[in-house]
Design a protein around this motif. Structure first.
Motif, PDB file in Angstrom:
ATOM      1  N   PRO A  81     -17.194  -5.181   1.858  1.00 58.11           N
ATOM      2  CA  PRO A  81     -17.285  -5.973   0.907  1.00 58.11           C
ATOM      3  C   PRO A  81     -16.363  -7.013   0.485  1.00 58.11           C
ATOM      4  CG  PRO A  81     -16.574  -3.840  -0.036  1.00 58.11           C
ATOM      5  CD  PRO A  81     -16.987  -3.777   1.584  1.00 58.11           C
ATOM      6  N   ASP A  82     -16.350  -7.821  -0.222  1.00 57.92           N
ATOM      7  CA  ASP A  82     -15.411  -8.411  -0.846  1.00 57.92           C
ATOM      8  C   ASP A  82     -14.478  -7.673  -1.537  1.00 57.92           C
ATOM      9  OD1 ASP A  82     -16.255 -10.793   0.646  1.00 57.92           O
ATOM     10  OD2 ASP A  82     -16.906 -11.881  -1.219  1.00 57.92           O
ATOM     11  N   GLY A  83     -13.480  -6.884  -1.149  1.00 56.72           N
ATOM     12  CA  GLY A  83     -12.893  -5.728  -1.607  1.00 56.72           C
ATOM     13  C   GLY A  83     -11.512  -5.822  -1.833  1.00 56.72           C
ATOM     14  N   VAL A  84     -10.973  -4.570  -2.498  1.00 61.79           N
ATOM     15  CA  VAL A  84      -9.526  -4.458  -2.476  1.00 61.79           C
ATOM     16  C   VAL A  84      -9.379  -3.048  -1.958  1.00 61.79           C
ATOM     17  CG1 VAL A  84      -9.378  -5.823  -4.474  1.00 61.79           C
ATOM     18  CG2 VAL A  84      -9.997  -3.523  -4.794  1.00 61.79           C
ATOM     19  N   GLU A  85      -7.957  -2.704  -1.728  1.00 63.08           N
ATOM     20  CA  GLU A  85      -7.578  -1.239  -1.547  1.00 63.08           C
ATOM     21  C   GLU A  85      -7.240  -0.486  -2.677  1.00 63.08           C
ATOM     22  OE1 GLU A  85      -5.511  -0.250   2.291  1.00 63.08           O
ATOM     23  OE2 GLU A  85      -5.121  -2.150   2.446  1.00 63.08           O
ATOM     24  N   ILE A  86      -7.902   0.618  -2.743  1.00 61.91           N
ATOM     25  CA  ILE A  86      -7.630   1.188  -3.993  1.00 61.91           C
ATOM     26  C   ILE A  86      -7.023   2.683  -3.811  1.00 61.91           C
ATOM     27  CG2 ILE A  86      -8.659   2.486  -6.023  1.00 61.91           C
ATOM     28  CD1 ILE A  86     -10.769   0.406  -6.097  1.00 61.91           C
ATOM     29  N   MET A  87      -6.008   3.064  -4.399  1.00 59.71           N
ATOM     30  CA  MET A  87      -5.314   4.486  -3.961  1.00 59.71           C
ATOM     31  C   MET A  87      -5.809   5.525  -4.612  1.00 59.71           C
ATOM     32  SD  MET A  87      -3.212   2.736  -2.189  1.00 59.71           S
ATOM     33  CE  MET A  87      -3.762   1.169  -2.142  1.00 59.71           C
ATOM     34  N   TRP A  88      -5.910   6.552  -3.881  1.00 59.24           N
ATOM     35  CA  TRP A  88      -6.300   7.885  -4.714  1.00 59.24           C
ATOM     36  C   TRP A  88      -5.377   8.799  -4.054  1.00 59.24           C
ATOM     37  CZ3 TRP A  88      -9.367   6.135  -0.273  1.00 59.24           C
ATOM     38  CH2 TRP A  88      -9.548   6.836   0.549  1.00 59.24           C
ATOM     39  N   VAL A 106       0.743  -1.131  -0.200  1.00 59.48           N
ATOM     40  CA  VAL A 106       0.006   0.115   0.058  1.00 59.48           C
ATOM     41  C   VAL A 106       0.891   1.257  -0.053  1.00 59.48           C
ATOM     42  CG1 VAL A 106      -1.537   1.426   1.593  1.00 59.48           C
ATOM     43  CG2 VAL A 106      -2.194  -1.092   1.095  1.00 59.48           C
ATOM     44  N   SER A 107       1.812   1.400   0.815  1.00 61.64           N
ATOM     45  CA  SER A 107       2.787   2.392   0.838  1.00 61.64           C
ATOM     46  C   SER A 107       3.268   2.681  -0.504  1.00 61.64           C
ATOM     47  CB  SER A 107       3.965   2.209   1.892  1.00 61.64           C
ATOM     48  OG  SER A 107       3.263   2.123   3.213  1.00 61.64           O
ATOM     49  N   SER A 108       3.852   1.604  -1.074  1.00 60.61           N
ATOM     50  CA  SER A 108       4.554   1.649  -2.351  1.00 60.61           C
ATOM     51  C   SER A 108       3.536   2.272  -3.341  1.00 60.61           C
ATOM     52  CB  SER A 108       4.964   0.353  -2.831  1.00 60.61           C
ATOM     53  OG  SER A 108       5.556   0.455  -4.050  1.00 60.61           O
ATOM     54  N   VAL A 109       2.427   2.015  -3.580  1.00 60.66           N
ATOM     55  CA  VAL A 109       1.747   2.283  -4.736  1.00 60.66           C
ATOM     56  C   VAL A 109       0.926   3.689  -4.189  1.00 60.66           C
ATOM     57  CG1 VAL A 109       1.525   0.238  -5.952  1.00 60.66           C
ATOM     58  CG2 VAL A 109      -0.224   0.777  -4.327  1.00 60.66           C
ATOM     59  N   ARG A 110       0.673   3.862  -3.097  1.00 58.25           N
ATOM     60  CA  ARG A 110      -0.006   5.080  -2.755  1.00 58.25           C
ATOM     61  C   ARG A 110       0.852   6.318  -2.952  1.00 58.25           C
ATOM     62  NH1 ARG A 110      -2.266   5.788   3.345  1.00 58.25           N
ATOM     63  NH2 ARG A 110      -0.058   5.462   3.670  1.00 58.25           N
ATOM     64  N   GLY A 111       2.019   6.209  -2.633  1.00 56.51           N
ATOM     65  CA  GLY A 111       3.096   7.157  -2.769  1.00 56.51           C
ATOM     66  C   GLY A 111       3.461   7.581  -4.263  1.00 56.51           C
ATOM     67  N   LEU A 112       3.445   6.387  -4.935  1.00 51.84           N
ATOM     68  CA  LEU A 112       3.911   6.554  -6.530  1.00 51.84           C
ATOM     69  C   LEU A 112       2.750   7.178  -7.248  1.00 51.84           C
ATOM     70  CD1 LEU A 112       5.601   5.358  -8.750  1.00 51.84           C
ATOM     71  CD2 LEU A 112       4.022   3.584  -9.082  1.00 51.84           C
ATOM     72  N   HIS A 113       1.508   6.795  -7.054  1.00 50.78           N
ATOM     73  CA  HIS A 113       0.222   7.486  -7.403  1.00 50.78           C
ATOM     74  C   HIS A 113       0.102   8.930  -7.357  1.00 50.78           C
ATOM     75  CE1 HIS A 113      -3.708   8.085  -9.135  1.00 50.78           C
ATOM     76  NE2 HIS A 113      -4.242   8.097  -8.009  1.00 50.78           N
ATOM     77  N   GLU A 114       0.363   9.567  -5.785  1.00 49.45           N
ATOM     78  CA  GLU A 114       0.476  10.880  -5.542  1.00 49.45           C
ATOM     79  C   GLU A 114       1.577  11.696  -6.235  1.00 49.45           C
ATOM     80  OE1 GLU A 114      -1.799  12.472  -3.679  1.00 49.45           O
ATOM     81  OE2 GLU A 114      -0.790  14.297  -3.779  1.00 49.45           O
TER      82      GLU A 114
END
Lengths: 284, 284, 284, 284, 284, 284
Positions: free
Chosen positions: B219-226, A134-142
């Motif tokens: 839900p049966d979910g995932v983490e999505i970055m924003w 999560v940390s990896s892609v959160r920062g990359l996306h931002e």
């Protein structure tokens, strides 16, 4: 280890795995699609009956089957995760969170550079990998890739509704559900003669503050860290919950449920038009 | 900002806050106890009614009250967390996960050096801080501080049983429960005239893959970055769920439940004798 | 610890502290102003009479009073600094210079992103924090934020002219001036019954190469490093110079002098039109 | 560039420079002495008359002469420093503070490993290098090398008493004193026909908050950062103060004063027996 | 150490060394040329006869002579390299690969900023520096400086054809060729009375898997790491191959061959028009 | 992708791959042996005929066959390497050198912790991975793992004697030998209908300074960096040398030669008793 040329059901390509495709084939795929799946696992002890690669095989089979059914591509797998807390058992190979963050960012950055815009990390290692992923892609996306959407997918959440009705006992590391999954998809990998009902006494080790069932009700709790050396002390076999209930059918039900949901995720992403991935931040 | 000399109920010390004690007083404390609490918050937008410091104030009040009732010490608070996804709103101050990991390791390392052996990170920022906090102390415990126990505590998990019965509507960022908590403990901080029922349409933004209630069924979910820019697009007010149901009583019930559970945690840690914190790994 | 809603004298906002404002209030401020103050302190031993938070309280009160008088905003404080050389005393919490650089850059980067263009770091920790603070913003300004002006303010330099006439004896760590300052602004925090004339014999420890008065004449000297363990050996109380001369008046004179100068700095920055902050480097 | 085999006055070794000695000769030296000097400079613009290497040559000549007179060894010089603020002028080569910290730690770590116990960093770059140099050895001493003493020496402090009486005008970057020093020690390096009275208008650029004389009275001020591009805008020649007063005698007086003080430092260190360098911290 | 004002043969500048030029002179150079050479060496043991600076002097003399003959500029030298495997011998100063990568990137980044477009790193440390040097500029070119061309030059490769016919015996660390080179260019630096035929028994230490002649036929081999402590065990003198064959003529032949080839490199780069350095990558 | 349970010829274990073994099986292995092989590849374009995974498959098959014949274990493969210079072609996934160093150190550190003492990195990516791999284990051996021996093995060096007699034309990236190797070991992976004689004109792109045959005579040359974008410009197909000469027999000869040599390496290491891996450095 053999190369696996698995044709997808929905594309003309000879495999869903990028490592088995040529760059021209990937370029062709990118002309009409932009979704990639990255399987991320771990190499860590899974009790007397489970091989060290359980988590990686989970990620690989979920990624592969999803890709075949939904017609998208996978990158090669990441076999190593954040497993220091299992490090008391030989064969466990752990990478630090900082390394994992850097590794995943580099992989994703390459994908974005080529035009992939919807990237799904399929994790097979449950909660232990999630902080790094999560940390990896959160920062990359931002900071670097506002134009791409990143999702982190994990059986822990994708099987939330189904797992309780599939399993018979509480499920934790190296439990019946996890091993059934591998048993179903990779027959022969589980040492069925070594299944065990050994488990961790969570009350004794963690008070009532840590749940003992990954798919069951959880206490009003906290996260408590433990080291590899400590783990070996409180579970000499490495098993956290009974694996005696292993069955092929349980593995099949579990697998199908998760893959089904992942295919739904791909379909949703395929048709998605925003706001995620479409908002360009203003220059400072 | 005023210095707060809050006598604990159970010790002779003039405050539970280390910043208000002398080194001799802390040395005296360490002669008979070894527990410390670190409040970790964030500085980020909390809608039209909530001040930027909500998450930090949550951590501060939980830490302070727990410390007073259980007779332990707190470090000064960490006011900054992982808030890039709120960065589209002025006043949000975010630190990168890598910075957070380094910062928390340095703080904990200092505490361990002085003899603290049971360290509780009280997080007020819910899920966004957890990856960094968990990564920080997990690695520290494995590599440098096997002799200390680290727990990461969060309202999200500590109020798991109580929140559903306290709140009236779904609860998410800047929702009724979070703002009631602040309203109860820091009267005047919430702009009650700016409470709003504005929220995020999770179905539209995240498909059905992300839950819209932090304390409700998921839900049966995932983490999505924003990103911060995307957030401002999908919630122009910054509010993720209605805060109209704010009440002092809800805040009180929520606060008392969490503090009660934290005090139980302290008591359990105080009497804890292992295996955690007592296993010295063999040299390689 | 209580939230402090301190109205500024010159704005309509209910507080000078961003943590106590909503994002809309900060956005309103940015419509007509672009100055922010970041208080940076430390948590470290200050002898038998001074609490561990002295340096942070110094930064907090200077920032707060300056902000109120000049009508600008403060970020929440940074309670931790570069204090390894005090680490021999319990309660001291130190962060590494690399961590401090990363932390301050992240905070400043967030401010610049929102439109702040003149950022003042008010340091309460004197020389020990300066390397990290200066390194942090110097690199940020060169590489990422050419459009913002960064100033690092410290009592050591701001009270250069006034301190010698206010104090009675040589002043060093935990000396009469520093403690008088806290005594004046935070009555009750100094343990006046524990004031001491204990000090460090600079000649013995550092030859004649390090000055023993932060506001007095300095020798032709060098900087000599010392560790926390060494410090405890050469000053068992933690006091570097006598604090017996503590008085409220000295604290008041010292505080007013520094705040006065900081207000002048804000006024100058407010009207400043360049060249700093206005030169955009050519692309390479 | 020629190798310089400069015999010391007090040892049998053929040079004070380690690069010109064999490992056996250094081993012989370490049998009876444990002091090393590291010259640290910069490569940055020094106005129309000064070559880019001024700061490095300052460090080199101070280190070399001190070593010869006191009978100790020098490492090879570090030619690069923290010079981003001069980066608007061609030929300036700057390294980031983080790089400088890492570089100096590696060098010092090697020295300590071999048995050097008293290490003097002689800086020729004045204030700009000090944050990195101090941060580097402070952390190293605390964390890894408690058995060694580290001093950071700079003309800014070593010539504090003498500079005011030697120079005729205010002295700043590329001023009469700095260039006289080089002129005296490296005849021919200064382009005397390009000396200039061009300088920076500190009042206009920095208000009254930054002193315009490195060896003169300083205002109640702050540190204000500037970029390389900004510097080129406010001083198109690169000169910060007049160099017209250059003379060999000034350079000689300045050099002899500093070297004399450095020799005193070496002698003091040679006989020093603690507490610095002798206190082993207790294990945590 | 004396400043060296070496006029080039082909330019009007008073020196090929940037440290001896003013910024105006470098700016003048950049008006018509864009090539720079960076000499990179090491400070490490070179047996009983060679001084610690051998590798740096190699880089310095190759860079200087090439620059003079080809009419280009050199930066000041980097005296420190990746020498941990020699760290068992006093005087060896090693920097970590990560430090080296950061250092070289900073230096090159500064050069590119000023307009240098063809940058040659002349390494004097043979294989040990190459990983860091190549990694440094490869990443820089890909990520930050697509407009510049980077070459890493090493005697190991530049003397590939000539060394076998010049030398009489197998050549390895501190061998006859390396020491002859220094002897020729820096008369007096080699302790000729300490030349030795001591060498490493590669068969015993490394099986047949590592070649014992840097310019001779190599086995079907691998790279095997050794530490500084191990090196001192398997070669107590530090010599890897005989240096008894040292001669000025060998040094001259070796030097002239390499410089000749470097001059050809400069000439080729001067006329080079792409594709390297001219392809701007598309934005992602 | 299928799990591969490949029995070794010399042990009782069901597979040479750790991911397919349980921790108990690895523990059993460590009771009598301490050698591990880590296959390290890349995911990068290999022209029109070669799949992106060529380098990884090379490493995998070399590691697997060596392990089976010599009776040792392999870790899971690393599929990602330093491939930025191929990044102009879709599907190439590159990790930075710093990431690679961190990743390999973490993997090796885990192995050493469990008791592995002889670790062979089998690289399938030729020169591009070597800087990172060598840097990684060189530093690890010096600083953390003096008790373990690390070897980096690469076809480039292991086939030095054999390749020239096996191949018919010059061999470079995606050439006949590399593709024959894959064709032999993974039938079906090479798109034989897309073999090509397209190649890079090394003279035009690199002057005469870079060799055009990885197994042929090399010029007196240098290393010249190129970016992914540049590569796509100078070889639009991605092929560096003709692959028309592909044959199963060439692949077989090449493979057998390298595996044979690797088995010899394992045998030598198995009986090796020092000095490498047996010298404990003295404390500083």
């Amino acid at each position: 280890m053999t190369a696996t040329v698995e044709p997808t059901e929905k594309t003309e390509l000879p495999s869903v795995w990028m490592q088995d495709l040529t760059w021209e084939e990937v370029e062709g795929y990118l002309a009409h699609d932009d979704i990639a799946i990255i399987p991320v696992g771990a190499t860590e002890q899974h009790g007397p009956a489970g091989p060290l690669g359980v988590d990686s095989y989970v990620a690989i089979t979920l990624a592969e089957d999803t890709a075949q059914r939904a017609g998208v591509l996978c990158t090669p797998p990441v076999w190593f995760g954040d497993s220091s807390h299992h490090g008391g058992f030989p064969g466990t190979i752990s990478i630090r969170t900082e390394t994992q963050i850097a590794l995943m960012r580099d992989i994703c950055r390459s994908l974005v550079k080529h035009g992939f815009r919807k990237i799904i990390l399929v994790n097979g290692h449950k909660g232990s990998n999630l902080p790094g992923l999560v940390s990896s892609v959160r920062g990359l996306h931002e900071d670097e890739a506002p134009q791409a959407i990143f999702a982190v997918a994990d059986p822990l959440h994708l099987a939330r509704s189904a797992a309780p009705r599939i399993k018979d006992t509480r499920e934790h590391h190296a439990g019946e559900l996890e091993l059934s999954h591998i048993h179903h998809r990779f027959p022969g990998l589980i040492r069925t003669e070594r299944l065990t009902d050994a488990g961790v006494d969570f009350q004794e080790v963690f008070g009532g503050f840590v749940g003992d069932d990954l798919f069951g009700p959880a206490p009003d709790g906290v996260e408590i860290m433990w080291s590899g050396a400590e783990q070996r002390a409180f579970t000499p076999t490495g098993s956290f919950s009974s694996s005696l209930g292993l069955s092929d059918q349980k593995g099949k039900d579990y697998h199908e449920h998760i893959v089904g949901r992942l295919v739904e995720l791909v379909e949703w992403l395929r048709g998605y038009t925003g706001p995620l991935g479409t908002v360009v931040p203003e220059p400072r």
